[in-house]
Design an enzyme around this catalytic site. Structure first.
Site: not given
Lengths: 204, 161
Positions: B23, B29, B46
Site C-alpha cells: 500500500t 490511515c 488499509h
C-alpha cells in the site's frame, strides 16, 4: 438520507463547481498581487472522485508534495487544503524570495513563505465564498506538511470518508511566464455544514 | 519475488507465497498486515476510520478497523489461512498536520491505531511488530514468503519489521 457527495443532483454539483471557480479566481488575483507578476489561470476543474483515484491526480501516492492545511469555523465548520507538487512549491519559493534554490528540502524560511502563500490563497478563497453565501467564515492559522501525496491526501480523504465514499476537489493551474504552478484546493465541509452551505446557495 | 499486489485506500486484499502486498503513501490511515506463518497466507487492509459504528454511511467494509479486519480474516481463511497461526504487524497512523488544539479529527491517526489494536486483540491475533505514529508518510510491502514488512519513507530511510 444524509446529504453527501454520493447523492447530489447535477444542479447542486454545478453550484459547487461555480463557487470553486470564483474562489480560485480570487486566489489567483491575490497571488498575482503578492508576487507583483501577472498570473494567468486555466479554468479550474472541479472533480468528484473515488478515494483511490485522488492521488493519481498529482502523479501517484508516492509523489512528493506540499500540503497547506487550514481549519474553517464560523457558520459552517470544515477544512481547506491547498496542495502543490514539489516542483511548483520550489518555483513559488524561488519567486517569492528571489532565489535559485533547487534542494529537495525546504528551509524554515521557505516553509514560512509557503504558509503565507497558503494563507492568502485560503483567505481570498474563503472571503469570496463568504460574500456569495452570506455565511460568516473564519480560517485558522496554516499548518504545512511535505511528504508523500498519499499520506498528505489521507487527511482530507478521511474527512470526506466520514460522510461518503467520494472526494471533491478543485484543480487550478496558475501560469506565470512559461512556468505552470499546479495547485489543488480541497474544500471539506463537515457533515452538517454541507447542508447549510447548499441552503445558503439556494439549491436545497 | 512474487507478484506485487496493490491495496488502495479503504481497500483490502490477500495472497499466498510468493505474492507481495503493498500500500502506497500511508498517512493517518493504518496498514494492517496479517500473516499465517505456517501456510504463508498474507493479507493487508488499509483502514481509514476507527469504527463503522459511528458512521452512517458504512457500506464499504474495508474503510473501518472493525469491519475491515473481520472481512480480511474471512478472505484469508478462504485462501487456506489457519486462524490459530495468525500474527500481525501494523504501520501508519501518523499525524500529518499539527495544530495547537488537538481536536478529535486531528488525532485520527492515533485513534485508528488504538482501534486497530483493540480489534486485533479481540480476535486473538498477536501484534508482533509495529511502526506507527510520527508525522510522516509510509509505503509498506508485505512479503508472503517470509512475513517481512518493508517500510519506506521520504527522508527517513527504509526499514524492515
Amino acid at each position: 438520507m444524509t446529504l453527501s457527495l454520493d447523492n447530489l443532483n447535477s444542479m447542486q454539483i454545478d453550484v459547487l463547481k461555480e463557487i470553486g471557480n470564483i474562489g480560485a479566481g480570487n486566489a489567483a488575483t491575490a497571488l498575482s498581487k503578492m508576487i507583483a507578476k501577472r498570473i494567468d489561470m486555466d479554468v479550474p476543474k472541479v472533480n468528484i472522485l473515488e478515494f483511490r483515484d485522488v492521488a493519481e491526480l498529482v502523479g501517484g501516492p508516492e509523489t512528493a508534495v506540499v500540503g497547506i492545511y487550514f481549519k474553517v469555523t464560523g457558520d459552517i465548520t470544515g477544512s481547506i487544503m491547498f496542495l502543490l507538487d514539489k516542483m511548483s512549491a520550489r518555483f513559488l519559493t524561488n519567486l517569492l524570495m528571489s532565489m535559485d534554490e533547487s534542494s529537495d528540502q525546504l528551509s524554515e524560511m521557505e516553509i514560512s513563505a509557503l504558509q503565507e502563500v497558503g494563507n492568502i490563497l485560503a483567505g481570498s478563497y474563503l472571503s469570496s465564498l463568504s460574500s456569495l453565501t452570506g455565511l460568516k467564515l473564519v480560517v485558522s492559522v496554516p499548518s504545512l506538511a511535505s511528504d508523500m501525496a498519499g499520506a498528505i491526501l489521507s487527511v482530507p480523504v478521511i474527512l470526506f470518508g466520514q460522510v461518503g465514499d467520494k472526494v471533491m476537489l478543485i484543480e487550478t493551474d496558475f501560469i506565470e511566464g512559461s512556468q505552470h504552478v499546479k495547485g489543488n484546493f480541497f474544500l471539506v465541509p463537515d457533515e452538517d455544514s454541507f447542508e447549510i452551505l447548499l441552503k445558503s446557495l439556494g439549491v436545497l | 519475488m512474487g507478484e506485487l499486489i496493490k491495496v488502495g485506500m479503504a481497500d483490502l486484499n490477500c495472497t499466498k507465497s510468493p505474492g507481495v502486498l503493498t500500500t502506497l503513501g500511508l498517512g493517518s490511515c493504518v496498514g494492517v498486515c496479517i500473516y499465517d506463518t505456517y501456510n504463508k497466507v498474507s493479507g493487508m487492509v488499509h483502514v481509514m476510520l476507527p469504527s463503522s459504528q459511528q458512521i452512517k454511511n458504512n457500506s464499504n467494509v474495508a474503510k473501518f478497523a472493525d469491519t475491515g479486519i473481520a472481512k480480511l480474516l474471512e478472505d484469508m481463511q478462504k485462501l487456506g489461512a489457519n486462524k490459530n497461526r495468525l500474527v500481525s504487524k501494523i504501520a501508519g497512523g501518523a499525524q500529518m498536520f499539527n495544530f495547537n488544539d488537538s481536536s478529535d479529527i486531528m488525532r485520527i491517526g492515533s485513534r485508528n491505531v488504538t482501534a486497530t489494536k483493540e480489534v486485533l486483540q479481540s480476535l486473538n491475533i498477536p501484534i508482533i511488530a509495529e511502526d506507527t505514529g510520527g508525522s510522516h508518510g509510509r509505503t509498506i510491502e508485505l512479503y508472503s514468503e517470509s512475513g517481512i514488512l518493508l517500510i519506506k519513507t521520504i527522508g527517513l530511510g527504509t526499514k524492515q519489521i
